[in-house]
Write an enzyme that holds these catalytic residues in place. Structure first.
Site, PDB file in Angstrom:
ATOM      1  CG  ASN B 430      47.540   6.917  53.070  1.00 37.62           C
ATOM      2  OD1 ASN B 430      48.489   5.280  53.180  1.00 37.62           O
ATOM      3  ND2 ASN B 430      46.967   7.686  53.736  1.00 37.62           N
ATOM      4  CG  ASP B 431      44.617   2.926  54.550  1.00 42.05           C
ATOM      5  OD1 ASP B 431      45.613   3.788  55.462  1.00 42.05           O
ATOM      6  OD2 ASP B 431      43.669   3.013  54.291  1.00 42.05           O
ATOM      7  CB  VAL B 432      46.021  -0.335  48.277  1.00 39.16           C
ATOM      8  CG1 VAL B 432      45.110  -0.405  48.613  1.00 39.16           C
ATOM      9  CG2 VAL B 432      46.719   0.573  47.658  1.00 39.16           C
ATOM     10  CB  ALA B 470      43.874   1.879  57.871  1.00 41.34           C
TER      11      ALA B 470
END
Lengths: 116, 503
Positions: B430-432, B470
């Site tokens: 997700n965040d990456v 995050a």
């Protein structure tokens, strides 16, 4: 801070002071060699690097063995025995699991794109 | 046993020192072999050989000095017992649980260093207690500080005192910190029950009292070894608590940094023990590990675009209120539709995240990749540095699933290639791959991300629209070329492979 304290203290005997200097030289050079070598390890191998390095930190096993020496009191030997057991788990387990992981990297198409 | 030829050796014998030097060189050679996948396995074996050599040399050196029964009991008991436990742990661990195992081993290494320093203190104390005393009951010695102010530092040298105390401090923090990290990674400890504010002043107090105890052990309590005994107990207890206090407030997403740092500490603890024992081999090996851990810590911090201080002291950011979590215009898709998209694709990139490992989907992804390759499609994997739970973790998980390592590409290598890619499949990440990293003021602003949205179609396999670590919205899900496949990663990939097989 600790280092400054250490260097400013009067040294009890010549041999200890001598080892401090030699030991710090060894420490600095080994850190330098370590940084040089480890920056060359590709990210693919960072997990095996860490578990292998971890096994190497079990070198404290050598120190633990010394606790079996004659001039140790009972309490020291018990602590030493514990230290030997824990360090051996770290060493044997660490090297074995690293070997197991690196065995998986052999796999298909070995050596085609060798990182770096 | 003076007739025993083995008894002739001591730690200072040229043969023993020569063996130690050889071991140090072999450690360095072993690590240098880790720079290439092809030679890495050999490198690890060379390091293991170095360790074996060091242990054998030490045993020979002790032969003349130690009581034979003690030595045998220690070797047979400690080494054999430790080896058996180590073998079982190494053989049984699942690759997804590698971070936990490394954390555990880190802790044991730190514990061993702490115990050795402690044992050395016990030896010094015994020596001290049996030393001749003057009429005033104080130990008579010609210490550097003169008579009457005898303490550990004057008896054993300040180097011994400082190194022993440091060794206990670093070793104990490594032990308890690693056990907390283990608990967090294994999902047994969640966050901090004390709250982000409660624990930090406590740590400062712990550190201050621990340093006071350390000072007492090394430099205080003139002529009173009994008082030092209690100071040693206090030092061990306080530093163990400090390790817990330092790691408990750090969030699960930051564990890759924490493990790397603790790895470094375990090396530095061995290093400090080397100064206690005046053994250069411990210093060399410990420094190599210390350097390794520090470099990996730096790499992990960069990959998350955070400073080490921020990771260690900022605490769990409770999602910064998570901002706007409303999504509009999200398009969902199905395995059958994904199979049709893939049928037409010439190039595919998989972006695996930890969710893939949790779902145990790596083998299914590899099966799908093999099918695609059989159809002439180019398949690659884009690996973000913090895709797993420790540095390089995702690479190991994919290697276990027989994904050839030459298909794995780092962020820098592949980021420019997304725009030439037909389909990118994000599995459990997700965040990456959040475009917010390019927006100023975002919680992850400046974090290196994979530009997956540049490819023609992005398919995100994810159970829901829930945020990643995050805790922020991912605008990728709203993009015109993004399709969401709301399903368990393993089932989704398996179904897609099934549908593709029928096309």
């Amino acid at each position: 801070m600790m280092l400054g304290l250490l260097l400013s203290l009067p040294v009890a005997d010549g041999a200890t002071g001598g080892f401090l200097v030699v030991g710090l030289w060894v420490f600095l050079l080994a850190i330098f060699v370590g940084v040089e070598l480890i920056t060359k390890v590709p990210p693919t191998l960072h997990t095996p690097l860490m578990s292998g390095a971890n096994a190497i930190s079990g070198i404290t096993l050598v120190g633990a063995l010394s606790c079996a020496a004659a001039d140790f009191p009972q309490a020291g030997r018990v602590l030493g025995f514990l230290a030997i057991t824990l360090a051996t788990i770290n060493v044997v387990g660490g090297f074995l699991v690293t070997d197991r992981m690196l065995g998986m990297f052999g796999g298909a198409g070995r050596g085609k794109k060798d990182a770096d | 046993m003076p007739t025993d030829p083995m008894g002739a050796f001591t730690m200072e014998s040229p043969l023993i020192q020569g063996a130690y030097m050889a071991a140090a060189l072999l450690f360095i050679l072993g690590i240098s072999r880790l720079a290439r996948v092809r030679s890495a396995r050999q490198g690890n074996r060379i390091a293991a050989l170095a360790m074996f050599l060091a242990v054998v040399a030490t045993t020979i050196a002790l032969w003349g000095d130690a009581e034979r029964e003690t030595l045998w009991a220690t070797l047979a008991g400690g080494v054999v017992l430790g080896a058996l436990i180590g073998i079982v742990l190494a053989k049984r661990v699942a690759m997804t649980a590698m971070p936990e195992l490394v954390a555990l081993f880190n802790g044991l290494g730190g514990a061993a260093s702490m115990l050795v320093a402690w044992a050395e203190l016990e030896r010094a104390r015994a020596e001290w207690a049996s030393a001749p005393r003057g009429a005033d009951g104080l130990v008579v010695s010609e210490g550097a500080f003169g008579l009457g102010t005898v303490n550990l530092a004057t008896l054993q040298g300040p180097l011994f005192a400082v190194a022993a105390v440091l060794s206990i401090l670093i070793g104990a923090v490594t032990l308890s910190g690693s056990l907390v990290a283990y608990g967090k990674l294994a999902g047994k400890i969640r966050g901090s029950r004390l709250g982000p504010l409660g624990i930090r002043p406590l740590n400062a107090v712990l550190l201050a009292v621990a340093l006071a105890a350390a000072w007492t052990v090394g430099f205080g309590m003139a002529g009173n070894p009994e008082a030092v005994e209690w100071a040693v107990y206090a030092l061990v207890a306080l530093t163990l608590l400090l390790g817990v206090g330092l790691v408990v407030p750090i969030g699960g997403a930051d564990m890759p940094v924490v493990i790397s740092l603790l790895n470094s500490y375990s090396g530095l603890a061995a290093c400090a023990t080397g100064f206690v024992l005046q053994n250069n081999l411990l210093i060399v090996a410990g420094s190599l590990v210390g350097a390794s851990g520090l470099i990996l810590t730096r790499i992990m911090c960069r990959a998350m675009n955070r400073s080490l201080a921020n990771v260690l002291f900022a605490g769990i950011d409770a999602g910064a209120d998570a901002g706007d979590q409303e999504y509009t215009g999200v398009k969902s898709t199905s395995a059958a539709e994904l199979a049709m998209v893939l049928d037409a694709a010439q190039s595919v990139i998989f972006v695996p995240g930890y969710g893939l490992a949790v779902a145990q989907a790596q083998h299914k992804v590899q099966e799908l990749a093999t099918m695609l390759e059989a159809r002439g499609c180019e398949v690659r994997y884009a690996i973000h540095p913090v895709a797993g739970r420790m540095p390089g973790h995702m690479n190991v998980l994919l290697a276990e699933a027989n994904v050839p390592y030459e298909r794995l590409f780092e962020l820098d290598e592949i980021n420019g290639d997304f725009k030439n890619t037909d389909v990118t499949i994000v599995v459990g990440a997700n965040d990456v791959c959040n475009p917010a990293a390019y927006e100023e003021g975002s919680a992850i602003a400046g974090m290196p991300v994979l530009d997956v949205w540049d490819s023609r179609t992005v398919v995100v396999v994810k159970r829901s629209l829930s945020p990643g670590y995050a805790g922020i919205k991912n605008a990728l899900f709203e993009r015109d070329n993004a399709l969401m496949l709301f399903e368990d990663a393993k089932a989704a990939i398996e179904e897609t492979a099934g549908e593709l097989g029928e096309l």
